[in-house]
Design a protein around this motif. Sequence first.
Motif, PDB file in Angstrom:
ATOM      1  N   GLU A  96      -1.973 -56.886 -42.165  1.00 31.86           N
ATOM      2  CA  GLU A  96      -1.440 -57.702 -43.267  1.00 31.86           C
ATOM      3  C   GLU A  96      -0.106 -57.108 -43.700  1.00 31.86           C
ATOM      4  O   GLU A  96      -0.039 -55.972 -44.168  1.00 31.86           O
ATOM      5  N   VAL A  97       0.946 -57.888 -43.519  1.00 35.26           N
ATOM      6  CA  VAL A  97       2.288 -57.444 -43.868  1.00 35.26           C
ATOM      7  C   VAL A  97       2.684 -58.127 -45.171  1.00 35.26           C
ATOM      8  O   VAL A  97       2.760 -59.358 -45.227  1.00 35.26           O
ATOM      9  N   PRO A  98       2.914 -57.348 -46.240  1.00 35.46           N
ATOM     10  CA  PRO A  98       3.358 -57.973 -47.487  1.00 35.46           C
ATOM     11  C   PRO A  98       4.765 -58.558 -47.312  1.00 35.46           C
ATOM     12  O   PRO A  98       5.623 -57.948 -46.685  1.00 35.46           O
ATOM     13  N   SER A 122       2.491 -63.582 -35.022  1.00 31.88           N
ATOM     14  CA  SER A 122       2.212 -64.019 -36.390  1.00 31.88           C
ATOM     15  C   SER A 122       1.017 -64.956 -36.335  1.00 31.88           C
ATOM     16  O   SER A 122       1.062 -65.979 -35.643  1.00 31.88           O
ATOM     17  N   SER A 126      -0.177 -66.392 -45.849  1.00 31.56           N
ATOM     18  CA  SER A 126      -1.080 -66.693 -46.964  1.00 31.56           C
ATOM     19  C   SER A 126      -0.568 -67.890 -47.748  1.00 31.56           C
ATOM     20  O   SER A 126       0.629 -68.211 -47.729  1.00 31.56           O
ATOM     21  N   CYS A 130       2.725 -64.546 -49.778  1.00 30.79           N
ATOM     22  CA  CYS A 130       2.913 -63.129 -50.089  1.00 30.79           C
ATOM     23  C   CYS A 130       2.492 -62.214 -48.943  1.00 30.79           C
ATOM     24  O   CYS A 130       2.774 -61.014 -48.983  1.00 30.79           O
ATOM     25  N   TRP A 131       1.786 -62.750 -47.958  1.00 30.80           N
ATOM     26  CA  TRP A 131       1.283 -61.946 -46.846  1.00 30.80           C
ATOM     27  C   TRP A 131       1.489 -62.678 -45.531  1.00 30.80           C
ATOM     28  O   TRP A 131       1.295 -63.887 -45.452  1.00 30.80           O
ATOM     29  N   LEU A 133      -0.028 -62.408 -41.767  1.00 26.11           N
ATOM     30  CA  LEU A 133      -1.056 -61.788 -40.940  1.00 26.11           C
ATOM     31  C   LEU A 133      -0.517 -61.691 -39.514  1.00 26.11           C
ATOM     32  O   LEU A 133      -0.166 -62.703 -38.903  1.00 26.11           O
ATOM     33  N   ALA A 146       3.100 -52.377 -40.238  1.00 24.44           N
ATOM     34  CA  ALA A 146       3.588 -53.242 -41.320  1.00 24.44           C
ATOM     35  C   ALA A 146       4.938 -52.761 -41.830  1.00 24.44           C
ATOM     36  O   ALA A 146       5.859 -53.569 -42.030  1.00 24.44           O
ATOM     37  N   LYS A 150       8.547 -54.780 -41.546  1.00 25.82           N
ATOM     38  CA  LYS A 150       9.335 -55.052 -42.757  1.00 25.82           C
ATOM     39  C   LYS A 150      10.739 -54.468 -42.642  1.00 25.82           C
ATOM     40  O   LYS A 150      11.723 -55.118 -42.974  1.00 25.82           O
TER      41      LYS A 150
END
Length: 163
Positions: A96-98, A122, A126, A130-131, A133, A146, A150
Amino acid sequence: MTRPLLPHPVLSLVLAATWLLVANTVTIGHLLLAAVLGLTIPWITWRFWPDRPRLARPGRIPAYIGRVLADIVVANFEVARQVLGPVSSLQPTFVEVPVDLTDDFALTVFASTVSLTPGTVSADVSDDRCWLLVHALHADDPAAVAEQVKARYEAPLKEIFGC
């Protein structure tokens, strides 16, 4: 709202150039077809583009493209090494990448970039955006994956799109 004659001029140029590259020849017929495709496709799909992406720093796009292309080449060799090695050494996982991007187009580019890089895909965004996956073929440390995603892709996109 009236339809502009040339709603996306850059897209028109990219489509025309892409056609000429695919055709691998420059003749009058291909030039005319490239012009027709470059003008009609953006004109027909105009309503599907509700907001034009706003670029805060377009000069950073070439560096971003260069980074992504270099990462694709390196990742291809890394994935080939992993796949040709013992399967038991792979540690596939979902990460899970914010996401800090606020622009939908920038988020789409971000998710697409992750999918272009071999070894990662990918899987979902969400509902609150915000996320992201991401499925990684091999991840010893999901938090490090993650952070790398980013730092390498989201941070430059935040600069490019100003979000």
